[in-house]
Design an enzyme around this catalytic site. Structure first.
Site, PDB file in Angstrom:
ATOM      1  N   GLY A   1      49.257  37.446 -11.843  1.00  0.00           N
ATOM      2  CA  GLY A   1      49.428  36.055 -11.446  1.00  0.00           C
ATOM      3  C   GLY A   1      50.730  35.415 -11.874  1.00  0.00           C
ATOM      4  O   GLY A   1      51.269  34.569 -11.157  1.00  0.00           O
TER       5      GLY A   1
ATOM      6  N   THR B   1      40.970  40.344  -8.382  1.00  0.00           N
ATOM      7  CA  THR B   1      40.683  39.104  -7.652  1.00  0.00           C
ATOM      8  C   THR B   1      40.061  39.404  -6.282  1.00  0.00           C
ATOM      9  O   THR B   1      40.354  40.446  -5.707  1.00  0.00           O
ATOM     10  CB  THR B   1      42.039  38.384  -7.454  1.00  0.00           C
ATOM     11  OG1 THR B   1      42.577  38.127  -8.726  1.00  0.00           O
ATOM     12  CG2 THR B   1      41.929  37.130  -6.656  1.00  0.00           C
TER      13      THR B   1
HETATM   14  N1  GLY Z   1      45.763  37.226  -9.703  1.00  0.00           N
HETATM   15  C1  GLY Z   1      44.814  36.907 -10.688  1.00  0.00           C
HETATM   16  C2  GLY Z   1      45.392  36.375 -11.916  1.00  0.00           C
HETATM   17  O1  GLY Z   1      46.488  36.759 -12.296  1.00  0.00           O
HETATM   18  O2  GLY Z   1      44.762  35.570 -12.565  1.00  0.00           O
END
Ligand code: GLY
Length: 288
Positions: A211, A157
């Site tokens: 995430g 990200t």
């Molecule tokens: N941090 C990015 C995701 O898990 O989508």
């Protein structure tokens, strides 16, 4: 106020062959954002410009070059937040927008907060933003990983936080999510309080990493709340990653900037690319 920008290009097991590209990409993004701040531009303009440059750089898992889902498609998530009025905007599952960070900012500037999929793309068009072909987001490197059905790597990200000359803070985060994700899966990035947070009275942060765990501890809000009482952002960032690890066994990192322009970076992953610019400090790094 002396302006500051901190950007990241993602935490995770960044491949050796991508290290140079990561360092160049975060340096270019930080320089772009910092130039805007020193010319009197807003924290929002600096964050948007920095993240757009990383979305356009296929090194990163954001915009062009993002990981593919199980069907071999790119699905993008992004979010934007400003710290004066706590306005926020987010998009998820977007397949045909080259710069989802700009779309998230458009949503932030509307009465809405969160749009997904086709509805988000229609909103973009109705505000003069054109759609791109899904092929424009796809790069041979990610197609090769997808064809090999490689085990999932952690996300790369991208994100930025900025403090402008007026003392105003903004944060942005953008991602293609995780490789081989289930179609329709959405991670932390567009969840306000998980993927990012900004509050002019405390600070601004952008998250990166796995995430699902980041959402479960609402990591970004947790980090900004740790700035209460004037705690240094480095200490607050370290506390946050310790909490992510001990509470839910999560992996990730964050950049955290406070209202005085002090910042911290913390991660529990092998690498996390990042760059920072202020009148006193300038640099980039990828190792912990
Ligand atoms: N941090 C990015 C995701 O898990 O989508």
């Amino acid at each position: 106020m002396r302006p500051v920008i901190v950007v990241h290009g993602g935490a995770g097991d960044i491949l050796d062959e991508l290290v140079k590209g990561h360092l160049t990409g975060v340096r270019v993004a930080a320089d772009l954002g910092y130039r805007i701040l020193t010319q009197g531009g807003s924290a929002e303009d600096a964050v948007e410009a920095a993240i757009r440059s990383m979305e356009d750089d296929e090194t990163f898992d954001a915009g062009r070059g993002s990981f593919l889902n199980q069907d071999g498609d790119v699905e993008l998530d992004a979010s934007f937040m400003e710290g004066a009025q706590l306005q926020a905007g987010a998009v998820a599952g977007v397949r045909d927008i080259a710069n989802p960070i700009s779309l998230a900012r458009l949503v932030m500037d509307s009465p809405l907060v969160f749009l997904v999929g086709e509805g988000a793309s229609r909103f973009a068009e109705s505000h003069g933003m054109s759609r791109c072909t899904p092929a424009r987001l796809l790069v041979p490197r990610e197609l090769a990983y997808w064809e090999l059905k490689r085990k999932a790597r952690l996300g790369d990200t991208v994100g930025a936080v900025a403090l402008d000359c007026t003392g105003h803070l903004a944060a942005g985060t953008s991602t293609g999510g995780r490789p081989m994700k289930v179609p329709g899966r959405v991670g932390d990035v567009p969840c306000i309080g998980a993927g990012l947070y900004a509050d002019d009275t405390l600070g601004a942060t952008s998250s990166t990493g796995a995430g699902e765990e980041i959402m479960r501890v609402v990591m970004a809000k947790y980090a900004v709340d740790r700035l209460e009482g004037g705690r240094h952002p480095q200490q607050a960032a370290d506390d946050t990653i310790r909490y992510l690890q001990t509470k839910v066994n999560g992996s990730g990192g964050l950049i955290l900037l406070d209202r005085q322009g002090r910042f911290g970076v913390s991660m529990n992953t092998r690498r996390m690319s990042r760059a920072w610019r202020s009148d006193a400090l300038s640099g980039e790094a990828i190792e912990p």
